[in-house]
Design a protein around this motif. Structure first.
Motif, short mmCIF file in Angstrom:
data_model
loop_
_atom_site.label_atom_id
_atom_site.label_comp_id
_atom_site.label_asym_id
_atom_site.label_seq_id
_atom_site.Cartn_x
_atom_site.Cartn_y
_atom_site.Cartn_z
N ASN A 131 9.01 16.15 4.71
CA ASN A 131 7.81 16.56 3.98
C ASN A 131 6.71 15.52 4.01
OD1 ASN A 131 8.93 19.01 3.12
ND2 ASN A 131 10.02 17.97 1.47
N GLY A 132 7.06 14.29 4.37
CA GLY A 132 6.08 13.22 4.35
C GLY A 132 6.45 12.10 5.30
N LEU A 133 5.73 11.01 5.17
CA LEU A 133 5.91 9.85 6.03
C LEU A 133 6.90 8.87 5.43
CD1 LEU A 133 2.11 9.07 6.53
CD2 LEU A 133 3.59 10.24 8.16
N LEU A 134 7.83 8.42 6.24
CA LEU A 134 8.63 7.27 5.86
C LEU A 134 7.76 6.04 6.14
CD1 LEU A 134 12.09 8.24 7.37
CD2 LEU A 134 11.29 8.50 5.01
N VAL A 140 0.85 -1.20 0.00
CA VAL A 140 0.00 0.00 0.00
C VAL A 140 0.88 1.25 0.00
CG1 VAL A 140 -1.63 1.36 1.39
CG2 VAL A 140 -2.01 -1.09 1.05
N PHE A 141 1.89 1.26 0.87
CA PHE A 141 2.79 2.41 0.94
C PHE A 141 3.42 2.66 -0.44
CE2 PHE A 141 6.96 4.35 1.51
CZ PHE A 141 6.69 5.40 2.37
N ASP A 142 3.96 1.61 -1.06
CA ASP A 142 4.62 1.76 -2.35
C ASP A 142 3.65 2.21 -3.44
OD1 ASP A 142 7.02 1.01 -1.18
OD2 ASP A 142 6.88 -1.09 -1.86
N LEU A 143 2.41 1.72 -3.40
CA LEU A 143 1.42 2.14 -4.39
C LEU A 143 1.02 3.60 -4.21
CD1 LEU A 143 -0.94 -0.96 -4.38
CD2 LEU A 143 0.58 -0.25 -6.23
N PHE A 144 0.91 4.04 -2.97
CA PHE A 144 0.53 5.42 -2.70
C PHE A 144 1.67 6.39 -2.99
CE2 PHE A 144 -3.21 4.97 0.53
CZ PHE A 144 -3.87 4.12 -0.33
N ASP A 145 2.91 5.93 -2.90
CA ASP A 145 4.09 6.77 -3.12
C ASP A 145 4.31 6.96 -4.62
OD1 ASP A 145 6.46 8.19 -2.88
OD2 ASP A 145 7.66 6.44 -2.34
N ARG A 146 3.51 7.83 -5.21
CA ARG A 146 3.48 8.00 -6.67
C ARG A 146 4.83 8.35 -7.28
NH1 ARG A 146 -0.82 6.64 -9.77
NH2 ARG A 146 -0.44 8.41 -11.07
N GLY A 200 7.77 7.66 -5.97
CA GLY A 200 8.76 6.65 -5.63
C GLY A 200 9.94 7.16 -4.82
N ASP A 201 9.75 8.24 -4.06
CA ASP A 201 10.87 8.79 -3.31
C ASP A 201 11.01 8.20 -1.90
OD1 ASP A 201 8.74 9.97 -2.00
OD2 ASP A 201 9.43 12.04 -2.27
N LEU A 203 5.92 9.40 1.80
CA LEU A 203 4.52 9.50 1.43
C LEU A 203 3.93 10.79 1.99
CD1 LEU A 203 2.33 7.86 -0.01
CD2 LEU A 203 1.88 6.72 2.14
N THR A 204 3.51 11.67 1.09
CA THR A 204 2.95 12.95 1.52
C THR A 204 1.44 12.82 1.71
OG1 THR A 204 2.52 13.72 -0.73
CG2 THR A 204 4.70 14.24 0.22
N ALA A 205 0.88 13.76 2.43
CA ALA A 205 -0.57 13.79 2.63
C ALA A 205 -1.29 13.92 1.29
CB ALA A 205 -0.95 14.94 3.56
N GLU A 206 -0.70 14.65 0.37
CA GLU A 206 -1.30 14.82 -0.96
C GLU A 206 -1.33 13.49 -1.70
OE1 GLU A 206 1.08 16.88 0.33
OE2 GLU A 206 -0.24 18.59 0.66
N GLU A 207 -0.27 12.69 -1.57
CA GLU A 207 -0.25 11.38 -2.23
C GLU A 207 -1.31 10.46 -1.62
OE1 GLU A 207 4.30 10.60 -3.77
OE2 GLU A 207 3.99 10.73 -1.59
N ILE A 208 -1.47 10.52 -0.31
CA ILE A 208 -2.48 9.70 0.36
C ILE A 208 -3.88 10.14 -0.09
CG2 ILE A 208 -3.57 9.17 2.58
CD1 ILE A 208 -0.73 9.27 3.82
N ALA A 209 -4.13 11.44 -0.09
CA ALA A 209 -5.44 11.95 -0.51
C ALA A 209 -5.74 11.56 -1.95
CB ALA A 209 -5.49 13.47 -0.33
N SER A 210 -4.75 11.67 -2.81
CA SER A 210 -4.92 11.32 -4.22
C SER A 210 -5.24 9.83 -4.38
CB SER A 210 -3.65 11.67 -4.99
OG SER A 210 -3.73 11.23 -6.32
N ALA A 211 -4.52 8.98 -3.67
CA ALA A 211 -4.75 7.54 -3.76
C ALA A 211 -6.14 7.18 -3.24
CB ALA A 211 -3.67 6.79 -2.98
#
Length: 182
Positions: A77-80, A31-37, A39-40, A43-51
């Motif tokens: 800037n985001g979640l590890l 899930v983390f890897d899929l949400f991390d658009r 690939g850095d 995981l930012t809040a924007e990536e989570i919201a988008s997913a």
């Protein structure tokens, strides 16, 4: 429903909680890897919201940002992944009252697999076709979804009876294989 400031548009399924310890890490990491658009590894809040929006589970973006930011360490800037695990545990406990993985029976694991299968079996006919797999992978933004040949190869890799689609028994074997490989 509101949990830690996040309003969800639908009530989460009991299967949202990743209860089986052997599958938990594999599923949550995926899930983390899929949400991390991008690939850095963050995981930012924007990536989570988008997913969540792509999956039809979107909530209020400002509330998602507020909830996620409380788990982002200072200077980031985001979640590890480890931060994302803590967020998941917190939200899972809020959604389901802190169910202990030790208390979950094999029947519940079977129900979890059925719920996961239903996500892919979009037409509810009891089979996952290449078109259905491609549709779900596309919603998740997975690159392999662009190639029907690659999607058909994915189906073939678990299609034990060579009928061109995945039934629940084949899906279950595949999921149990993931757990054993850890």
């Amino acid at each position: 429903m509101v949990s830690d400031g996040i309003k969800l548009s639908t009530k989460p399924s009991p299967s949202f909680r990743l209860r089986n310890d052997s599958l938990n890490a594999v599923r949550l990491r995926r899930v983390f890897d899929l949400f991390d658009r991008n690939g850095d590894g963050e995981l930012t809040a924007e990536e989570i919201a988008s997913a969540l929006d792509r999956l039809g589970l979107g909530g209020d973006k400002s509330e998602i940002v507020t909830a996620v930011s409380s788990f982002v360490p200072e200077g980031r800037n985001g979640l590890l992944y480890e931060d994302f695990e803590r967020l998941h545990r917190s939200l899972g406990d809020s959604f389901l009252g802190g169910i202990d993985a030790e208390q979950v029976s094999e029947e519940t694991d079977e129900e979890d697999m059925k719920e996961a299968f239903k996500v892919f079996d979009e037409d509810g006919d009891g089979f996952i076709s290449a078109a259905e797999l491609q549709s779900v992978l596309s919603k998740l933004g997975i690159a392999e979804a662009r190639s029907m040949t690659r999607v058909q190869e994915m189906i073939s890799s678990v299609d034990q009876n060579a009928d061109g689609q995945v039934d629940f028994a084949e899906f279950k074997v595949m999921m149990q294989g993931i757990a054993v490989q850890m």
